[in-house]
Write a protein that holds these residues in place. Sequence first.
Motif, PDB file in Angstrom:
ATOM      1  N   PRO A  64     -67.850  64.547 -55.598  1.00 32.66           N
ATOM      2  CA  PRO A  64     -68.668  63.370 -55.298  1.00 32.66           C
ATOM      3  C   PRO A  64     -68.354  62.186 -56.218  1.00 32.66           C
ATOM      4  O   PRO A  64     -68.368  61.042 -55.773  1.00 32.66           O
ATOM      5  CB  PRO A  64     -70.108  63.835 -55.495  1.00 32.66           C
ATOM      6  CG  PRO A  64     -70.059  65.255 -55.873  1.00 32.66           C
ATOM      7  CD  PRO A  64     -68.651  65.699 -55.967  1.00 32.66           C
ATOM      8  N   LEU A  65     -68.066  62.456 -57.476  1.00 36.82           N
ATOM      9  CA  LEU A  65     -67.766  61.369 -58.401  1.00 36.82           C
ATOM     10  C   LEU A  65     -66.475  60.659 -58.012  1.00 36.82           C
ATOM     11  O   LEU A  65     -66.421  59.424 -57.969  1.00 36.82           O
ATOM     12  CB  LEU A  65     -67.675  61.894 -59.841  1.00 36.82           C
ATOM     13  CG  LEU A  65     -67.336  60.860 -60.910  1.00 36.82           C
ATOM     14  CD1 LEU A  65     -68.331  59.710 -60.916  1.00 36.82           C
ATOM     15  CD2 LEU A  65     -67.282  61.536 -62.276  1.00 36.82           C
ATOM     16  N   GLN A  66     -65.463  61.431 -57.680  1.00 43.43           N
ATOM     17  CA  GLN A  66     -64.195  60.828 -57.249  1.00 43.43           C
ATOM     18  C   GLN A  66     -64.404  60.001 -55.982  1.00 43.43           C
ATOM     19  O   GLN A  66     -63.860  58.902 -55.846  1.00 43.43           O
ATOM     20  CB  GLN A  66     -63.154  61.922 -57.019  1.00 43.43           C
ATOM     21  CG  GLN A  66     -61.770  61.402 -56.783  1.00 43.43           C
ATOM     22  CD  GLN A  66     -60.759  62.541 -56.683  1.00 43.43           C
ATOM     23  OE1 GLN A  66     -61.071  63.651 -56.276  1.00 43.43           O
ATOM     24  NE2 GLN A  66     -59.525  62.252 -57.070  1.00 43.43           N
ATOM     25  N   TRP A  67     -65.205  60.505 -55.060  1.00 50.32           N
ATOM     26  CA  TRP A  67     -65.496  59.782 -53.828  1.00 50.32           C
ATOM     27  C   TRP A  67     -66.231  58.465 -54.135  1.00 50.32           C
ATOM     28  O   TRP A  67     -65.889  57.412 -53.590  1.00 50.32           O
ATOM     29  CB  TRP A  67     -66.330  60.655 -52.881  1.00 50.32           C
ATOM     30  CG  TRP A  67     -66.659  59.961 -51.602  1.00 50.32           C
ATOM     31  CD1 TRP A  67     -65.867  59.851 -50.492  1.00 50.32           C
ATOM     32  CD2 TRP A  67     -67.860  59.218 -51.320  1.00 50.32           C
ATOM     33  NE1 TRP A  67     -66.511  59.098 -49.539  1.00 50.32           N
ATOM     34  CE2 TRP A  67     -67.728  58.697 -50.017  1.00 50.32           C
ATOM     35  CE3 TRP A  67     -69.019  58.960 -52.030  1.00 50.32           C
ATOM     36  CZ2 TRP A  67     -68.720  57.942 -49.416  1.00 50.32           C
ATOM     37  CZ3 TRP A  67     -70.010  58.198 -51.441  1.00 50.32           C
ATOM     38  CH2 TRP A  67     -69.855  57.698 -50.148  1.00 50.32           C
ATOM     39  N   MET A  68     -67.241  58.516 -55.018  1.00 50.32           N
ATOM     40  CA  MET A  68     -67.996  57.313 -55.372  1.00 50.32           C
ATOM     41  C   MET A  68     -67.089  56.253 -56.005  1.00 50.32           C
ATOM     42  O   MET A  68     -67.182  55.064 -55.675  1.00 50.32           O
ATOM     43  CB  MET A  68     -69.140  57.650 -56.330  1.00 50.32           C
ATOM     44  CG  MET A  68     -70.274  58.419 -55.701  1.00 50.32           C
ATOM     45  SD  MET A  68     -71.669  58.641 -56.832  1.00 50.32           S
ATOM     46  CE  MET A  68     -71.062  59.931 -57.901  1.00 50.32           C
ATOM     47  N   ILE A  69     -66.232  56.694 -56.910  1.00 49.44           N
ATOM     48  CA  ILE A  69     -65.308  55.772 -57.570  1.00 49.44           C
ATOM     49  C   ILE A  69     -64.381  55.136 -56.534  1.00 49.44           C
ATOM     50  O   ILE A  69     -64.190  53.913 -56.513  1.00 49.44           O
ATOM     51  CB  ILE A  69     -64.493  56.501 -58.657  1.00 49.44           C
ATOM     52  CG1 ILE A  69     -65.405  56.937 -59.802  1.00 49.44           C
ATOM     53  CG2 ILE A  69     -63.356  55.624 -59.165  1.00 49.44           C
ATOM     54  CD1 ILE A  69     -64.747  57.893 -60.789  1.00 49.44           C
ATOM     55  N   HIS A  70     -63.830  55.968 -55.656  1.00 51.82           N
ATOM     56  CA  HIS A  70     -62.907  55.458 -54.634  1.00 51.82           C
ATOM     57  C   HIS A  70     -63.587  54.423 -53.745  1.00 51.82           C
ATOM     58  O   HIS A  70     -63.021  53.363 -53.461  1.00 51.82           O
ATOM     59  CB  HIS A  70     -62.350  56.624 -53.805  1.00 51.82           C
ATOM     60  CG  HIS A  70     -61.506  56.180 -52.660  1.00 51.82           C
ATOM     61  ND1 HIS A  70     -60.229  55.681 -52.821  1.00 51.82           N
ATOM     62  CD2 HIS A  70     -61.764  56.120 -51.326  1.00 51.82           C
ATOM     63  CE1 HIS A  70     -59.732  55.343 -51.644  1.00 51.82           C
ATOM     64  NE2 HIS A  70     -60.645  55.605 -50.715  1.00 51.82           N
ATOM     65  N   GLN A  71     -64.795  54.714 -53.306  1.00 50.74           N
ATOM     66  CA  GLN A  71     -65.506  53.797 -52.408  1.00 50.74           C
ATOM     67  C   GLN A  71     -65.826  52.476 -53.105  1.00 50.74           C
ATOM     68  O   GLN A  71     -65.774  51.418 -52.473  1.00 50.74           O
ATOM     69  CB  GLN A  71     -66.773  54.448 -51.851  1.00 50.74           C
ATOM     70  CG  GLN A  71     -66.503  55.604 -50.914  1.00 50.74           C
ATOM     71  CD  GLN A  71     -65.638  55.212 -49.730  1.00 50.74           C
ATOM     72  OE1 GLN A  71     -65.759  54.119 -49.176  1.00 50.74           O
ATOM     73  NE2 GLN A  71     -64.752  56.107 -49.328  1.00 50.74           N
TER      74      GLN A  71
END
Length: 176
Positions: free
Chosen positions: A111-118
């Motif tokens: 989830p953290l990687q996804w949040m950063i990417h978005q």
Amino acid sequence: MPKKLFIILIATIVSSCGVFTTNIPQPKKEFRGVWIATVVNIDWPKNGLDSVEKQKEDYLKILDFYQKLNYNAVIVQIRAAGDAFYDSEYAPWSRFLTGKEGENTKWGEDPLQWMIHQAHVRGLEFHAWLNPYRATFDLNTDILSPTHDYIMNPDWMVKYGNKYYYDPGNPQVQKN
């Protein structure tokens, strides 16, 4: 020469000589950030029991809203109360994200990687916000994961008000 014209002339000369300019360095880019609180689902996610799709949709709405207002950074709380919004060897999964502390059966991706990417897709900086000393949000320790530090290392804790905190004076807390 009329008095009004004289004042304008003097003001123009003085301002053009650098009297009103500053030598203080100015940033090349202004920081316009918004805090996104996750503890007790204040800002996001709306509910830890929501589906991943709903959580993602809600997060993207927040990002899109602030992007339209010309913000350029998000500060997202990823450690709220002795827990984590990412896979961590130091803290259990946050119930504010997964619905049950210590378990993540919903998010198949980080989830953290996804949040950063978005955030980056929208041209927003991503800053991780951690609460290093708050171990619990209240005194209800029955809901804590068996791997929570309150359970594993109760001597690391200090009760203050209606919460437990990591004792910053404890050498073990400082080390870990």
